[in-house]
Design a protein around this motif. Sequence first.
Motif, PDB file in Angstrom:
ATOM      1  N   UNK A 225       0.845  -1.195   0.000  1.00  0.00           N
ATOM      2  CA  UNK A 225       0.000   0.000   0.000  1.00  0.00           C
ATOM      3  C   UNK A 225       0.885   1.251   0.000  1.00  0.00           C
ATOM      4  N   UNK A 226       1.183   1.812  -1.170  1.00  0.00           N
ATOM      5  CA  UNK A 226       1.987   3.040  -1.219  1.00  0.00           C
ATOM      6  C   UNK A 226       1.190   4.224  -0.702  1.00  0.00           C
ATOM      7  N   UNK A 227       1.888   5.261  -0.292  1.00  0.00           N
ATOM      8  CA  UNK A 227       1.203   6.487   0.087  1.00  0.00           C
ATOM      9  C   UNK A 227       1.928   7.675  -0.536  1.00  0.00           C
ATOM     10  N   UNK A 228       1.220   8.770  -0.691  1.00  0.00           N
ATOM     11  CA  UNK A 228       1.809   9.914  -1.377  1.00  0.00           C
ATOM     12  C   UNK A 228       1.302  11.212  -0.770  1.00  0.00           C
ATOM     13  N   UNK A 229       2.005  12.304  -1.097  1.00  0.00           N
ATOM     14  CA  UNK A 229       1.633  13.633  -0.618  1.00  0.00           C
ATOM     15  C   UNK A 229       2.152  14.671  -1.601  1.00  0.00           C
ATOM     16  N   UNK A 230       1.576  15.849  -1.566  1.00  0.00           N
ATOM     17  CA  UNK A 230       2.025  16.945  -2.412  1.00  0.00           C
ATOM     18  C   UNK A 230       1.793  18.261  -1.689  1.00  0.00           C
ATOM     19  N   UNK A 231       2.486  19.290  -2.139  1.00  0.00           N
ATOM     20  CA  UNK A 231       2.321  20.597  -1.512  1.00  0.00           C
ATOM     21  C   UNK A 231       3.347  21.596  -2.005  1.00  0.00           C
ATOM     22  N   UNK A 232       3.566  22.646  -1.228  1.00  0.00           N
ATOM     23  CA  UNK A 232       4.476  23.721  -1.594  1.00  0.00           C
ATOM     24  C   UNK A 232       5.836  23.530  -0.932  1.00  0.00           C
ATOM     25  N   UNK A 233       6.896  23.797  -1.680  1.00  0.00           N
ATOM     26  CA  UNK A 233       8.254  23.814  -1.147  1.00  0.00           C
ATOM     27  C   UNK A 233       8.779  25.241  -1.287  1.00  0.00           C
ATOM     28  N   UNK A 234       9.124  25.864  -0.175  1.00  0.00           N
ATOM     29  CA  UNK A 234       9.610  27.246  -0.176  1.00  0.00           C
ATOM     30  C   UNK A 234      11.029  27.302   0.364  1.00  0.00           C
ATOM     31  N   UNK A 235      11.916  27.969  -0.362  1.00  0.00           N
ATOM     32  CA  UNK A 235      13.303  28.150   0.068  1.00  0.00           C
ATOM     33  C   UNK A 235      13.464  29.577   0.576  1.00  0.00           C
ATOM     34  N   UNK A 236      13.922  29.720   1.844  1.00  0.00           N
ATOM     35  CA  UNK A 236      14.097  31.046   2.440  1.00  0.00           C
ATOM     36  C   UNK A 236      15.522  31.222   2.931  1.00  0.00           C
ATOM     37  N   UNK A 237      15.938  32.473   3.065  1.00  0.00           N
ATOM     38  CA  UNK A 237      17.237  32.800   3.649  1.00  0.00           C
ATOM     39  C   UNK A 237      17.205  32.454   5.132  1.00  0.00           C
ATOM     40  N   UNK A 238      18.178  31.689   5.607  1.00  0.00           N
ATOM     41  CA  UNK A 238      18.149  31.196   6.986  1.00  0.00           C
ATOM     42  C   UNK A 238      18.235  32.320   8.012  1.00  0.00           C
ATOM     43  N   UNK A 239      18.910  33.401   7.697  1.00  0.00           N
ATOM     44  CA  UNK A 239      19.069  34.502   8.646  1.00  0.00           C
ATOM     45  C   UNK A 239      17.935  35.512   8.552  1.00  0.00           C
ATOM     46  N   UNK A 240      17.584  35.910   7.343  1.00  0.00           N
ATOM     47  CA  UNK A 240      16.583  36.967   7.170  1.00  0.00           C
ATOM     48  C   UNK A 240      15.165  36.426   7.003  1.00  0.00           C
TER      49      UNK A 240
ATOM     50  N   UNK B 150       6.105  20.277  -4.507  1.00  0.00           N
ATOM     51  CA  UNK B 150       6.722  18.977  -4.291  1.00  0.00           C
ATOM     52  C   UNK B 150       5.687  17.856  -4.426  1.00  0.00           C
ATOM     53  N   UNK B 151       6.167  16.695  -4.883  1.00  0.00           N
ATOM     54  CA  UNK B 151       5.391  15.462  -4.935  1.00  0.00           C
ATOM     55  C   UNK B 151       6.213  14.406  -4.210  1.00  0.00           C
ATOM     56  N   UNK B 152       5.606  13.763  -3.208  1.00  0.00           N
ATOM     57  CA  UNK B 152       6.316  12.775  -2.393  1.00  0.00           C
ATOM     58  C   UNK B 152       5.555  11.454  -2.438  1.00  0.00           C
ATOM     59  N   UNK B 153       6.272  10.355  -2.644  1.00  0.00           N
ATOM     60  CA  UNK B 153       5.634   9.051  -2.758  1.00  0.00           C
ATOM     61  C   UNK B 153       6.496   7.988  -2.068  1.00  0.00           C
ATOM     62  N   UNK B 154       5.863   7.131  -1.287  1.00  0.00           N
ATOM     63  CA  UNK B 154       6.530   6.001  -0.643  1.00  0.00           C
ATOM     64  C   UNK B 154       5.969   4.721  -1.240  1.00  0.00           C
ATOM     65  N   UNK B 155       6.861   3.882  -1.768  1.00  0.00           N
ATOM     66  CA  UNK B 155       6.458   2.646  -2.415  1.00  0.00           C
ATOM     67  C   UNK B 155       6.252   1.547  -1.368  1.00  0.00           C
ATOM     68  N   UNK B 156       5.667   0.394  -1.757  1.00  0.00           N
ATOM     69  CA  UNK B 156       5.437  -0.694  -0.811  1.00  0.00           C
ATOM     70  C   UNK B 156       6.714  -1.152  -0.101  1.00  0.00           C
ATOM     71  N   UNK B 157       6.583  -1.487   1.179  1.00  0.00           N
ATOM     72  CA  UNK B 157       7.711  -1.916   2.004  1.00  0.00           C
ATOM     73  C   UNK B 157       7.995  -3.397   1.780  1.00  0.00           C
ATOM     74  N   UNK B 158       9.282  -3.777   1.795  1.00  0.00           N
ATOM     75  CA  UNK B 158       9.676  -5.176   1.641  1.00  0.00           C
ATOM     76  C   UNK B 158      10.702  -5.557   2.706  1.00  0.00           C
ATOM     77  N   UNK B 159      10.855  -6.863   2.939  1.00  0.00           N
ATOM     78  CA  UNK B 159      11.879  -7.359   3.863  1.00  0.00           C
ATOM     79  C   UNK B 159      13.220  -7.439   3.129  1.00  0.00           C
ATOM     80  N   UNK B 160      14.321  -7.064   3.816  1.00  0.00           N
ATOM     81  CA  UNK B 160      15.652  -7.113   3.220  1.00  0.00           C
ATOM     82  C   UNK B 160      16.676  -7.508   4.288  1.00  0.00           C
ATOM     83  N   UNK B 161      17.828  -8.028   3.841  1.00  0.00           N
ATOM     84  CA  UNK B 161      18.948  -8.318   4.731  1.00  0.00           C
ATOM     85  C   UNK B 161      20.116  -7.410   4.345  1.00  0.00           C
TER      86      UNK B 161
END
Length: 230
Positions: A127-142, A151-162
Amino acid sequence: MYLSYAQAILIGVGLCTAGISLAETSVPSTLTVQEVEAGELFPLVPGESTFEVVDGDGEGRQVVLELSSTGGEGRWEARFGDYNILHLFKRRDGSVLLTGLDVLTQGQTVLYEPPVVLLPNRIVPDRPWSASGRATVVNRETQEVVHKGEYQHRVMPITRERYTTPAGDYEGFLVPLEQTIDLEAQAVIRLWLDLGFFPGKGLVKRSMKFVVDKPLWFGSTTRRTAELVR
């Protein structure tokens, strides 16, 4: 400059979910994906862990990841050396969000609205899940806005791994992520992340690929794999 943003975002997202002090034990054979919650894959515990780049850009370099509480309820920071600081929020249901990213090398902050869901409260197979929205870049000091995008964000189905890492062998779970940031300044950042988790401890391995597409300009592709050292 867009390349620097992409590198910082990938490094941060790929390592912000790192565990602290991993034990060299195995997941019980009876454990299934259905039984894993976000708190098991990503325990928020103050401390430090060290990763080494074993393949790709920066191969051989070691970087310390520090996880700490910011004092607010459910709010955490993950600092990856002198590269970036990720701002995290843990909901009461256990899900973990990424609300912002300080790009220390550029003096910039990337803000996600709404926040990106890194892990839901429960992991459900196929069961993948996804999200979307705004990405804003600002000056860290000012805090002045430098760039805006979607932005578009998506997580694919989880699997077992070694996983076999310098810190030991682990039987865990693979969480594959995809993210696209379409900047208004005619640049698109495409990210792919494979996060290897050991339940109850955290991240033990991660592989990433990012591509920067810029019309009428040369794009770029970078790959990097990092494993837990201690």
